[in-house]
Motif scaffolding. Sequence first.
Motif, PDB file in Angstrom:
ATOM      1  N   PRO A 127       0.798  -1.234   0.000  1.00  0.00           N
ATOM      2  CA  PRO A 127       0.000   0.000   0.000  1.00  0.00           C
ATOM      3  C   PRO A 127       0.827   1.278   0.000  1.00  0.00           C
ATOM      4  CG  PRO A 127      -0.845  -1.568   1.620  1.00  0.00           C
ATOM      5  CD  PRO A 127       0.472  -2.091   1.157  1.00  0.00           C
ATOM      6  N   HIS A 128       2.094   1.181   0.338  1.00  0.00           N
ATOM      7  CA  HIS A 128       2.944   2.368   0.452  1.00  0.00           C
ATOM      8  C   HIS A 128       3.842   2.578  -0.768  1.00  0.00           C
ATOM      9  CE1 HIS A 128       1.643   2.441   4.604  1.00  0.00           C
ATOM     10  NE2 HIS A 128       2.097   1.208   4.775  1.00  0.00           N
ATOM     11  N   LEU A 129       3.734   1.719  -1.775  1.00  0.00           N
ATOM     12  CA  LEU A 129       4.650   1.765  -2.900  1.00  0.00           C
ATOM     13  C   LEU A 129       4.071   2.527  -4.081  1.00  0.00           C
ATOM     14  CD1 LEU A 129       6.010  -1.898  -2.842  1.00  0.00           C
ATOM     15  CD2 LEU A 129       6.883   0.124  -1.643  1.00  0.00           C
ATOM     16  N   LYS A 130       4.958   3.191  -4.806  1.00  0.00           N
ATOM     17  CA  LYS A 130       4.585   3.908  -6.016  1.00  0.00           C
ATOM     18  C   LYS A 130       5.342   3.329  -7.205  1.00  0.00           C
ATOM     19  CE  LYS A 130       3.670   8.225  -3.525  1.00  0.00           C
ATOM     20  NZ  LYS A 130       4.019   9.676  -3.393  1.00  0.00           N
ATOM     21  N   SER A 131       4.952   3.735  -8.398  1.00  0.00           N
ATOM     22  CA  SER A 131       5.639   3.294  -9.607  1.00  0.00           C
ATOM     23  C   SER A 131       7.129   3.578  -9.492  1.00  0.00           C
ATOM     24  CB  SER A 131       5.063   4.014 -10.822  1.00  0.00           C
ATOM     25  OG  SER A 131       5.728   3.615 -12.008  1.00  0.00           O
ATOM     26  N   GLY A 132       7.927   2.590  -9.865  1.00  0.00           N
ATOM     27  CA  GLY A 132       9.376   2.693  -9.742  1.00  0.00           C
ATOM     28  C   GLY A 132       9.921   1.919  -8.555  1.00  0.00           C
ATOM     29  N   ALA A 133       9.036   1.505  -7.668  1.00  0.00           N
ATOM     30  CA  ALA A 133       9.454   0.698  -6.530  1.00  0.00           C
ATOM     31  C   ALA A 133       9.769  -0.725  -6.987  1.00  0.00           C
ATOM     32  CB  ALA A 133       8.372   0.681  -5.455  1.00  0.00           C
ATOM     33  N   SER A 134      10.438  -1.483  -6.131  1.00  0.00           N
ATOM     34  CA  SER A 134      10.746  -2.860  -6.514  1.00  0.00           C
ATOM     35  C   SER A 134      11.006  -3.732  -5.295  1.00  0.00           C
ATOM     36  CB  SER A 134      11.961  -2.914  -7.447  1.00  0.00           C
ATOM     37  OG  SER A 134      13.141  -2.559  -6.765  1.00  0.00           O
ATOM     38  N   PHE A 135      10.806  -5.022  -5.498  1.00  0.00           N
ATOM     39  CA  PHE A 135      11.169  -6.058  -4.540  1.00  0.00           C
ATOM     40  C   PHE A 135      12.297  -6.899  -5.126  1.00  0.00           C
ATOM     41  CE2 PHE A 135       6.709  -5.274  -3.517  1.00  0.00           C
ATOM     42  CZ  PHE A 135       6.664  -5.350  -2.130  1.00  0.00           C
ATOM     43  N   VAL A 136      13.202  -7.340  -4.265  1.00  0.00           N
ATOM     44  CA  VAL A 136      14.101  -8.440  -4.586  1.00  0.00           C
ATOM     45  C   VAL A 136      13.948  -9.454  -3.457  1.00  0.00           C
ATOM     46  CG1 VAL A 136      16.463  -9.213  -4.920  1.00  0.00           C
ATOM     47  CG2 VAL A 136      15.736  -7.017  -5.867  1.00  0.00           C
ATOM     48  N   ASN A 137      13.613 -10.681  -3.817  1.00  0.00           N
ATOM     49  CA  ASN A 137      13.383 -11.737  -2.844  1.00  0.00           C
ATOM     50  C   ASN A 137      14.456 -12.810  -2.960  1.00  0.00           C
ATOM     51  OD1 ASN A 137      11.036 -10.384  -2.082  1.00  0.00           O
ATOM     52  ND2 ASN A 137       9.760 -11.543  -3.515  1.00  0.00           N
ATOM     53  N   VAL A 138      14.870 -13.344  -1.802  1.00  0.00           N
ATOM     54  CA  VAL A 138      15.931 -14.348  -1.784  1.00  0.00           C
ATOM     55  C   VAL A 138      15.336 -15.750  -1.855  1.00  0.00           C
ATOM     56  CG1 VAL A 138      17.811 -15.378  -0.474  1.00  0.00           C
ATOM     57  CG2 VAL A 138      17.556 -12.902  -0.538  1.00  0.00           C
ATOM     58  N   SER A 139      15.660 -16.455  -2.926  1.00  0.00           N
ATOM     59  CA  SER A 139      15.389 -17.885  -3.004  1.00  0.00           C
ATOM     60  C   SER A 139      16.724 -18.590  -2.787  1.00  0.00           C
ATOM     61  CB  SER A 139      14.750 -18.257  -4.346  1.00  0.00           C
ATOM     62  OG  SER A 139      14.510 -19.641  -4.423  1.00  0.00           O
ATOM     63  N   SER A 140      17.060 -19.530  -3.626  1.00  0.00           N
ATOM     64  CA  SER A 140      18.280 -20.313  -3.480  1.00  0.00           C
ATOM     65  C   SER A 140      18.419 -21.187  -4.708  1.00  0.00           C
ATOM     66  CB  SER A 140      18.185 -21.186  -2.220  1.00  0.00           C
ATOM     67  OG  SER A 140      19.201 -22.169  -2.189  1.00  0.00           O
ATOM     68  N   ILE A 141      19.601 -21.715  -4.925  1.00  0.00           N
ATOM     69  CA  ILE A 141      19.717 -22.765  -5.930  1.00  0.00           C
ATOM     70  C   ILE A 141      18.823 -23.949  -5.563  1.00  0.00           C
ATOM     71  CG2 ILE A 141      22.013 -22.154  -6.772  1.00  0.00           C
ATOM     72  CD1 ILE A 141      23.089 -24.411  -4.891  1.00  0.00           C
ATOM     73  N   SER A 142      18.504 -24.065  -4.273  1.00  0.00           N
ATOM     74  CA  SER A 142      17.590 -25.127  -3.826  1.00  0.00           C
ATOM     75  C   SER A 142      16.133 -24.802  -4.121  1.00  0.00           C
ATOM     76  CB  SER A 142      17.768 -25.384  -2.328  1.00  0.00           C
ATOM     77  OG  SER A 142      19.055 -25.913  -2.065  1.00  0.00           O
TER      78      SER A 142
END
Length: 253
Positions: A127-142
Amino acid sequence: MSLEFQDKVVLITGAGSGIGRATAIKMASLGASLALCDINYDNLSLVSKAIGTVPKHLDDVDIASSQEVSKFIDAVMQKFGHIDHIFNCAGVNPTSYPLEETTDEYWDKLVNTNIKGVYNVTKACIPHLKSGASFVNVSSISGLRGSAQQAIYCATKYAVIGFSKCMALELGPKGIRTNIVAPGYIDTPTNAGIVKGGEAVDRMKNGTALGRLGSPEEVADVVAFLFGEASRYMNGSVVEIDGGIKMTSTTSG
């Protein structure tokens, strides 16, 4: 020195050690203000000293708790007034068990942190994000290939990728990107192989084409790229950071 992220607020979970810590230091060097949380506040305090006078908000947060996450996000908004980029880094590394030896408690610990935590933070931030914002999420080779005796860990890391790709589709029309990093054998304090030491570390090194472990700073560099303007057409991408991993049964980082 480039200050590409000046006037940007970057939120990092699991910022007290390893990849989260390295990313906090990296983003501070690029001019970002930081909202940092970790379940271990003492570690956060050490990170705070490392990044000096950069504007920041620190909080000890169990991201498995939606109430704690909401309180944290509210405090960040009160301090900064906006959030621009989110690095969902907090996670629990695996312990190798045959499935029949795992417990409900182990399932809950991994699932609640590794995937529910990403859900809680993402939901609270949107709800607090505007255009141009982004997420990076950590997965794994697993999250890309199975590992014997790590079924629960692999399930959570596969789930991070599926969840993130859905967010890329759901939030993309709003100009909000979601990407994923999938680290391999990284030299962090909680890496199961590092904890074992000796032959386990040698097996990890020998399991990559580059013949060495990766550093948290090498992952942080990729995260900064994914937040930046140079990656503006990347959305739903999974970036493997593994040194050219071989098809072995070595425990992942």
